[in-house]
Every structure is written in C-alpha cells, then in structure tokens.
Design a protein around this motif. Structure first.
Motif, PDB file in Angstrom:
ATOM      1  N   PHE A 148       0.840  -1.202   0.000  1.00  0.00           N
ATOM      2  CA  PHE A 148       0.000   0.000   0.000  1.00  0.00           C
ATOM      3  C   PHE A 148       0.876   1.253   0.000  1.00  0.00           C
ATOM      4  CE2 PHE A 148      -4.602  -0.739   0.336  1.00  0.00           C
ATOM      5  CZ  PHE A 148      -4.595  -2.120   0.209  1.00  0.00           C
ATOM      6  N   ALA A 149       1.998   1.209   0.722  1.00  0.00           N
ATOM      7  CA  ALA A 149       2.901   2.372   0.737  1.00  0.00           C
ATOM      8  C   ALA A 149       3.434   2.625  -0.673  1.00  0.00           C
ATOM      9  CB  ALA A 149       4.031   2.136   1.718  1.00  0.00           C
ATOM     10  N   ALA A 150       3.788   1.531  -1.372  1.00  0.00           N
ATOM     11  CA  ALA A 150       4.276   1.681  -2.755  1.00  0.00           C
ATOM     12  C   ALA A 150       3.173   2.213  -3.667  1.00  0.00           C
ATOM     13  CB  ALA A 150       4.796   0.347  -3.261  1.00  0.00           C
ATOM     14  N   ALA A 151       1.913   1.994  -3.269  1.00  0.00           N
ATOM     15  CA  ALA A 151       0.778   2.519  -4.035  1.00  0.00           C
ATOM     16  C   ALA A 151       0.341   3.886  -3.489  1.00  0.00           C
ATOM     17  CB  ALA A 151      -0.379   1.520  -3.982  1.00  0.00           C
ATOM     18  N   ASP A 152       1.207   4.501  -2.671  1.00  0.00           N
ATOM     19  CA  ASP A 152       0.973   5.851  -2.108  1.00  0.00           C
ATOM     20  C   ASP A 152      -0.180   5.918  -1.122  1.00  0.00           C
ATOM     21  OD1 ASP A 152       3.081   6.921  -3.568  1.00  0.00           O
ATOM     22  OD2 ASP A 152       1.783   7.253  -5.321  1.00  0.00           O
ATOM     23  N   ILE A 153      -0.475   4.825  -0.440  1.00  0.00           N
ATOM     24  CA  ILE A 153      -1.478   4.859   0.633  1.00  0.00           C
ATOM     25  C   ILE A 153      -0.782   4.474   1.933  1.00  0.00           C
ATOM     26  CG2 ILE A 153      -3.632   3.874   1.527  1.00  0.00           C
ATOM     27  CD1 ILE A 153      -4.433   3.362  -1.414  1.00  0.00           C
ATOM     28  N   VAL A 154      -0.663   5.461   2.829  1.00  0.00           N
ATOM     29  CA  VAL A 154       0.090   5.241   4.067  1.00  0.00           C
ATOM     30  C   VAL A 154      -0.753   5.705   5.251  1.00  0.00           C
ATOM     31  CG1 VAL A 154       2.236   5.776   5.306  1.00  0.00           C
ATOM     32  CG2 VAL A 154       2.228   5.730   2.801  1.00  0.00           C
ATOM     33  N   PRO A 155      -0.980   4.832   6.242  1.00  0.00           N
ATOM     34  CA  PRO A 155      -1.744   5.277   7.414  1.00  0.00           C
ATOM     35  C   PRO A 155      -0.974   6.384   8.148  1.00  0.00           C
ATOM     36  CG  PRO A 155      -0.865   3.061   7.743  1.00  0.00           C
ATOM     37  CD  PRO A 155      -0.572   3.433   6.325  1.00  0.00           C
ATOM     38  N   ILE A 156      -1.730   7.333   8.758  1.00  0.00           N
ATOM     39  CA  ILE A 156      -1.015   8.461   9.384  1.00  0.00           C
ATOM     40  C   ILE A 156      -0.547   8.116  10.795  1.00  0.00           C
ATOM     41  CG2 ILE A 156      -2.040  10.283   7.971  1.00  0.00           C
ATOM     42  CD1 ILE A 156      -3.895  10.872  10.297  1.00  0.00           C
ATOM     43  N   GLU A 157      -0.890   6.939  11.295  1.00  0.00           N
ATOM     44  CA  GLU A 157      -0.285   6.495  12.556  1.00  0.00           C
ATOM     45  C   GLU A 157       0.114   5.020  12.413  1.00  0.00           C
ATOM     46  OE1 GLU A 157      -3.284   5.920  15.861  1.00  0.00           O
ATOM     47  OE2 GLU A 157      -4.532   6.926  14.380  1.00  0.00           O
ATOM     48  N   ASP A 158       0.859   4.524  13.395  1.00  0.00           N
ATOM     49  CA  ASP A 158       1.371   3.161  13.294  1.00  0.00           C
ATOM     50  C   ASP A 158       0.251   2.140  13.583  1.00  0.00           C
ATOM     51  OD1 ASP A 158       2.685   0.795  13.333  1.00  0.00           O
ATOM     52  OD2 ASP A 158       4.189   1.371  14.828  1.00  0.00           O
ATOM     53  N   ILE A 159      -0.262   1.560  12.522  1.00  0.00           N
ATOM     54  CA  ILE A 159      -1.380   0.606  12.620  1.00  0.00           C
ATOM     55  C   ILE A 159      -1.021  -0.581  13.504  1.00  0.00           C
ATOM     56  CG2 ILE A 159      -2.534  -1.205  11.303  1.00  0.00           C
ATOM     57  CD1 ILE A 159      -3.154   0.559   9.163  1.00  0.00           C
ATOM     58  N   THR A 160       0.213  -1.061  13.369  1.00  0.00           N
ATOM     59  CA  THR A 160       0.580  -2.306  14.042  1.00  0.00           C
ATOM     60  C   THR A 160       0.662  -2.136  15.560  1.00  0.00           C
ATOM     61  OG1 THR A 160       2.905  -1.831  13.682  1.00  0.00           O
ATOM     62  CG2 THR A 160       1.832  -3.242  12.055  1.00  0.00           C
ATOM     63  N   GLN A 161       0.777  -0.873  16.027  1.00  0.00           N
ATOM     64  CA  GLN A 161       0.918  -0.631  17.466  1.00  0.00           C
ATOM     65  C   GLN A 161      -0.378  -0.130  18.108  1.00  0.00           C
ATOM     66  OE1 GLN A 161       3.681  -1.446  19.129  1.00  0.00           O
ATOM     67  NE2 GLN A 161       4.418  -2.182  17.156  1.00  0.00           N
TER      68      GLN A 161
END
Ligand code: AMP
Length: 212
Positions: free
Chosen positions: A23-36
């Motif tokens: 998703f990051a390579a597709a320019d979609i990045v969550p604005i906070e750390d999802i995994t935490q």
C-alpha cells in the motif's frame, strides 16, 4: 464536489505486515502506526482513503455487505466464505501457502467414513464431495494438529507453509486442495459507484505487486 470515501478492510496479523509496504508503494500510508494501535479505523495520507484492520475471516463479510469497499484477505478465507458476493481483481502474491489435507505418517484409518478436523468446514465439505469421499467434519478453531493423535479425527484440512507444524505433530501433508495467497476483493456496488478511485488504487497496487 468532495470525492467519496474509500474504506479498505485489511487483515490483521502477519498478512498486515506484508500488505502495508504494498500500500505504501501505491501511495497509501496510514497516518499512525497501525501495528501498534488498538484502533480499528485509520486515516491515511489520502484524505478520502480509510483503512480498517480486522480479522481475516471478517474481511469477506465487510466487503460483501459494503461496509468496506475493498479488502485484503487470504484466498483460504475467501474460499471458505464463498466468493460470489464480491469481485476478486488482484492477487497480491503475499502470505503464500497451501491448503492441504494432512494425516498421520502411518495412516491407520480403514473406516468408510473419514473423520476430518478443520476450521475450513465449507472448503473441506466441497473437496471431499468432489472426491466422492464420505466424511464426518469436526469444526476446530485451533490445535488441529493434535486431533489425529488424540483419536478425534483421521485427517485434518489446514494451511501448510513449511510443513514444520505438521511434522512436529507426527503428521504429513497428503493432498493439495488449493494454493493460497492474499487477494484484493471489491464490493460489487462500490466497483460501479466509486469506479475511478478503485481502478486507480488497483492499478497502483498491481504495479507495486510487479515490483515486489
Ligand atoms: P508451517 O509449520 O510453516 O507449515 O506453518 C503452518 C501454520 O502456520 C499453519 O497452521 C497456519 O496456521 C500458519 N500459516 C502459515 N502460513 C500462513 C498464511 N499464509 N496464512 C495464514 N496462516 C498461515
């Protein structure tokens, strides 16, 4: 005019770790750390795109009913759910494994009705029906590998990656039911109504998969 929101349901756990870089390579990045985080819904750098993080087995349901427009789910869970309620346009080629039957290395069952323990009861039912084999299915959600040695089942249907879990429990893979990987699924109505943003997202993800 404000564009419509796109809600994408992601599978939490190990699949998420492989999904987020695509998703990051597709320019979609969550604005906070999802995994935490314990939150379930996340904003992203794209104002109109939100990410949900839920159990894989719930992703097909959320997408089928349109609470999420798109989703990422393992093919095993898509097959178990039944794939008619949504489109499956893209194979992300991550979290690859195999769905297999497995049983004791020395097969002792001579009964006409095979007892099979699995959490994939729909898949197992279809598979053994196609084989013309009569089975009694026992639904378990975990520790399947113990079922044969405890006499609960003659065989299991489960995900196999390296095969180490089976081997450690005196079992071996027997028959391949399906190759598994994570797929993007899309709600049928969303595909029409939000066609531009969905096509654009799929195209960027597809490029990311090819580069991966
Ligand atoms: P292994 O011992 O490497 O064959 O791993 C088998 C176990 O890991 C299975 O019981 C699954 O629960 C889990 N597993 C491995 N790969 C996946 C995957 N891609 N998706 C979900 N579960 C997996």
């Amino acid at each position: 005019m404000k564009s419509a929101n796109l809600v994408i349901a992601l599978t939490k756990g190990r699949i998420l770790e492989e999904t987020l870089p695509l998703f990051a390579a597709a320019d979609i990045v969550p604005i906070e750390d999802i995994t935490q985080s314990r939150k379930l819904l996340f904003d992203t750098n794209v104002e109109t795109v939100k990410l949900m993080v839920i159990r894989g087995s719930d992703v097909p349901t959320y997408v089928e009913f349109g609470s999420a427009d798109m989703g990422v789910a393992g093919k095993d869970l898509i097959l178990e759910h039944g794939g008619d309620g949504f489109y499956e346009p893209l194979d992300l080629q991550i979290a690859k494994c195999r769905l297999m039957t497995a049983g004791p290395v020395t097969d002792q069952s001579d009964s006409d009705v095979l007892k099979v323990a699995t959490k994939f009861t729909n898949i197992a039912k279809r598979y053994y029906a196609e084989q013309g084999r009569q089975v009694e299915l026992i639904k378990l959600n975990g520790a399947l590998e113990l079922a044969p040695s405890l006499g609960l089942a003659d065989a299991i249907v489960d995900i196999v990656d390296t095969g180490k879990t089976l081997k450690a429990n005196g079992l071996e893979p027997k028959h391949l039911i399906s190759y598994i990987s994570s797929r993007v699924i899309v709600n049928k109505a969303s595909m029409k109504i939000k066609n531009v943003i969905i096509r654009d997202t799929l195209s960027k993800l597809s490029t990311a998969v090819k580069a991966n």
